[in-house]
Design a protein around this motif. Structure first.
Motif, PDB file in Angstrom:
ATOM      1  N   GLU A   1     -23.238  46.507   7.603  1.00 24.46           N
ATOM      2  CA  GLU A   1     -23.214  47.919   7.969  1.00 24.46           C
ATOM      3  C   GLU A   1     -24.556  48.602   7.753  1.00 24.46           C
ATOM      4  O   GLU A   1     -24.950  49.469   8.533  1.00 24.46           O
ATOM      5  CB  GLU A   1     -22.116  48.629   7.173  1.00 24.46           C
ATOM      6  CG  GLU A   1     -20.711  48.176   7.562  1.00 24.46           C
ATOM      7  CD  GLU A   1     -19.639  48.818   6.709  1.00 24.46           C
ATOM      8  OE1 GLU A   1     -20.002  49.342   5.623  1.00 24.46           O
ATOM      9  OE2 GLU A   1     -18.471  48.813   7.117  1.00 24.46           O
ATOM     10  N   HIS A   2     -25.260  48.207   6.715  1.00 22.18           N
ATOM     11  CA  HIS A   2     -26.505  48.895   6.391  1.00 22.18           C
ATOM     12  C   HIS A   2     -27.753  48.153   6.881  1.00 22.18           C
ATOM     13  O   HIS A   2     -28.770  48.785   7.170  1.00 22.18           O
ATOM     14  CB  HIS A   2     -26.608  49.126   4.884  1.00 22.18           C
ATOM     15  CG  HIS A   2     -25.530  49.995   4.337  1.00 22.18           C
ATOM     16  ND1 HIS A   2     -25.339  51.288   4.745  1.00 22.18           N
ATOM     17  CD2 HIS A   2     -24.556  49.744   3.418  1.00 22.18           C
ATOM     18  CE1 HIS A   2     -24.306  51.823   4.102  1.00 22.18           C
ATOM     19  NE2 HIS A   2     -23.802  50.900   3.292  1.00 22.18           N
ATOM     20  N   GLY A   3     -27.680  46.836   6.947  1.00 22.97           N
ATOM     21  CA  GLY A   3     -28.870  46.078   7.313  1.00 22.97           C
ATOM     22  C   GLY A   3     -28.748  45.248   8.565  1.00 22.97           C
ATOM     23  O   GLY A   3     -29.728  44.635   9.008  1.00 22.97           O
ATOM     24  N   GLY A   4     -27.547  45.205   9.158  1.00 20.33           N
ATOM     25  CA  GLY A   4     -27.361  44.406  10.366  1.00 20.33           C
ATOM     26  C   GLY A   4     -27.374  42.911  10.113  1.00 20.33           C
ATOM     27  O   GLY A   4     -27.643  42.128  11.021  1.00 20.33           O
ATOM     28  N   TYR A   5     -27.067  42.492   8.876  1.00 21.08           N
ATOM     29  CA  TYR A   5     -27.046  41.061   8.551  1.00 21.08           C
ATOM     30  C   TYR A   5     -25.679  40.465   8.857  1.00 21.08           C
ATOM     31  O   TYR A   5     -24.632  41.049   8.543  1.00 21.08           O
ATOM     32  CB  TYR A   5     -27.342  40.843   7.064  1.00 21.08           C
ATOM     33  CG  TYR A   5     -28.739  41.220   6.648  1.00 21.08           C
ATOM     34  CD1 TYR A   5     -29.809  40.352   6.852  1.00 21.08           C
ATOM     35  CD2 TYR A   5     -28.998  42.442   6.046  1.00 21.08           C
ATOM     36  CE1 TYR A   5     -31.097  40.697   6.471  1.00 21.08           C
ATOM     37  CE2 TYR A   5     -30.285  42.801   5.657  1.00 21.08           C
ATOM     38  CZ  TYR A   5     -31.322  41.923   5.873  1.00 21.08           C
ATOM     39  OH  TYR A   5     -32.595  42.268   5.493  1.00 21.08           O
ATOM     40  N   GLY A   6     -25.692  39.274   9.447  1.00 20.82           N
ATOM     41  CA  GLY A   6     -24.470  38.512   9.636  1.00 20.82           C
ATOM     42  C   GLY A   6     -23.546  39.100  10.688  1.00 20.82           C
ATOM     43  O   GLY A   6     -23.862  40.078  11.379  1.00 20.82           O
ATOM     44  N   ARG A   7     -22.357  38.468  10.738  1.00 23.94           N
ATOM     45  CA  ARG A   7     -21.336  38.926  11.670  1.00 23.94           C
ATOM     46  C   ARG A   7     -19.982  38.916  10.980  1.00 23.94           C
ATOM     47  O   ARG A   7     -19.562  37.888  10.434  1.00 23.94           O
ATOM     48  CB  ARG A   7     -21.294  38.007  12.898  1.00 23.94           C
ATOM     49  CG  ARG A   7     -22.584  38.031  13.691  1.00 23.94           C
ATOM     50  CD  ARG A   7     -22.518  37.228  14.962  1.00 23.94           C
ATOM     51  NE  ARG A   7     -23.785  37.267  15.677  1.00 23.94           N
ATOM     52  CZ  ARG A   7     -24.000  36.738  16.860  1.00 23.94           C
ATOM     53  NH1 ARG A   7     -23.017  36.091  17.470  1.00 23.94           N
ATOM     54  NH2 ARG A   7     -25.184  36.834  17.442  1.00 23.94           N
TER      55      ARG A   7
END
Length: 332
Positions: A21-27
């Motif tokens: 949500e905050h860093g756009g990491y992963g899925r």
């Protein structure tokens, strides 16, 4: 935050969804967050997560069993440290504009990662550039050299625009001397103003084999017989194994009302003039269908073209068409 290695993915519990949500990491997937290998290593290196039974170096060793992994990780890290959100695929990575991330923006770049020693397949690059264009993305090559430096190239399908120079229709006699044709043309003739050939003496201009064959095919130059035309073509072909591709590209550029002249001094087939300009703005290299080229050679070509303020185009000659592709160095 502690994750587990499952196949090629690092799996985190759903309470770590803040990374997405905050860093756009992963899925997010169900009650878990899946991290790609590059994402996981980057986060481990920044002490954001840990992986059960692995350190940064042991996990890196595991992933590097895939020989392409290290350079992909280097590109991932470089993009992240420039302030972009980056995720896997399509191509190798997709990159969002600064301030945007998955779910709250759209990807802006599509990136294919190569090494300086990779052989570039132009047909594949053209297809990937077209795919990116159809998705309204900018297609980049990220090339890692042997010292782990990354160079970015923007790849565009870029047909030269109409050069605005009308073609000549004046017929003239020509005489063959080896791979050169001499025509009788006064200094103020249309052949000089259209930059055909080079002044040979006060009365004649000397045309290269490519120029001559183009004008012979158009019926502008008349040799003494049809046999003379066929013999001239055979001799020119024997002395230049790239003649067919060069002639196809030369013809196309002339049909676009541009003026192609030899690009030998720049290491390429043509330098191209348009719109009556005094200086050429484009270098063009003709390639036969299926031809490949080392990335290191392309890099030198682009560097030289930029140093003399020209665009670098490669013209891929197929049976029914010519596809021009531009390589241009860029800074993110």
């Amino acid at each position: 935050m502690i994750g587990k290695l499952e196949g090629e993915w690092i799996i985190l519990k759903d309470d770590e969804i803040s990374l997405y949500e905050h860093g756009g990491y992963g899925r997010p997937e169900g009650e878990t967050l899946k991290l790609a290998p590059e994402e996981a290593l980057y986060l481990i290196g920044r002490n954001k997560i840990k992986v059960e039974n692995y350190t940064f170096t042991s996990l890196l060793s595991l992933f590097c069993k895939n020989s392409a992994f290290l350079r992909k990780f280097l590109v991932y890290r470089d993009i992240r440290e420039r302030g972009f959100v980056i995720q896997a695929g399509p191509h190798d990575f997709r990159v969002f504009k600064r301030g945007q991330k998955p779910g709250k923006g759209t990807s802006y770049y599509l990136i294919r990662v190569l090494s300086e020693r990779d052989i570039v397949n132009f047909e594949r690059i053209i297809q990937e550039a077209k795919s990116a264009h159809n998705m309204r993305k900018i297609f980049l090559l990220a090339v890692a050299d042997d010292e782990e430096e990354i160079t970015y190239y923007e790849i565009k399908i870029n047909t030269p625009p109409d050069g605005g120079k009308p073609e000549i229709n004046e017929k003239i006699k020509g005489t063959v001397y080896a791979n050169t044709v001499l025509i009788k043309a006064e200094p103020d003739s249309v052949f000089e103003s259209s930059l055909y050939g080079k002044r040979f003496d006060k009365e004649h201009r000397a045309l290269s084999s490519v120029e001559s064959l183009y004008l012979i095919k158009r019926g502008i130059i008349e040799l003494e017989s049809k046999n003379a035309c066929e013999e001239f073509y055979r001799c020119a072909l024997d002395s230049d194994h790239e003649l067919k591709e060069k002639l196809a590209v030369y013809t196309d550029l002339r049909n676009l009302h541009n003026i192609p002249k030899t690009g030998y001094k720049f290491g390429h087939h043509f330098r191209v003039y348009s719109g009556g300009k005094m200086h050429s703005e484009v270098l063009v290299h003709a390639l036969r269908e299926g031809e490949t080229m080392p990335m290191s050679v392309i890099s030198r070509s682009v560097r030289l073209a930029h140093s003399v303020r020209k665009k670098m185009l490669f013209a891929c000659v197929n049976k029914d068409s010519i596809q021009y592709i531009e390589f241009a160095r860029m800074k993110l």
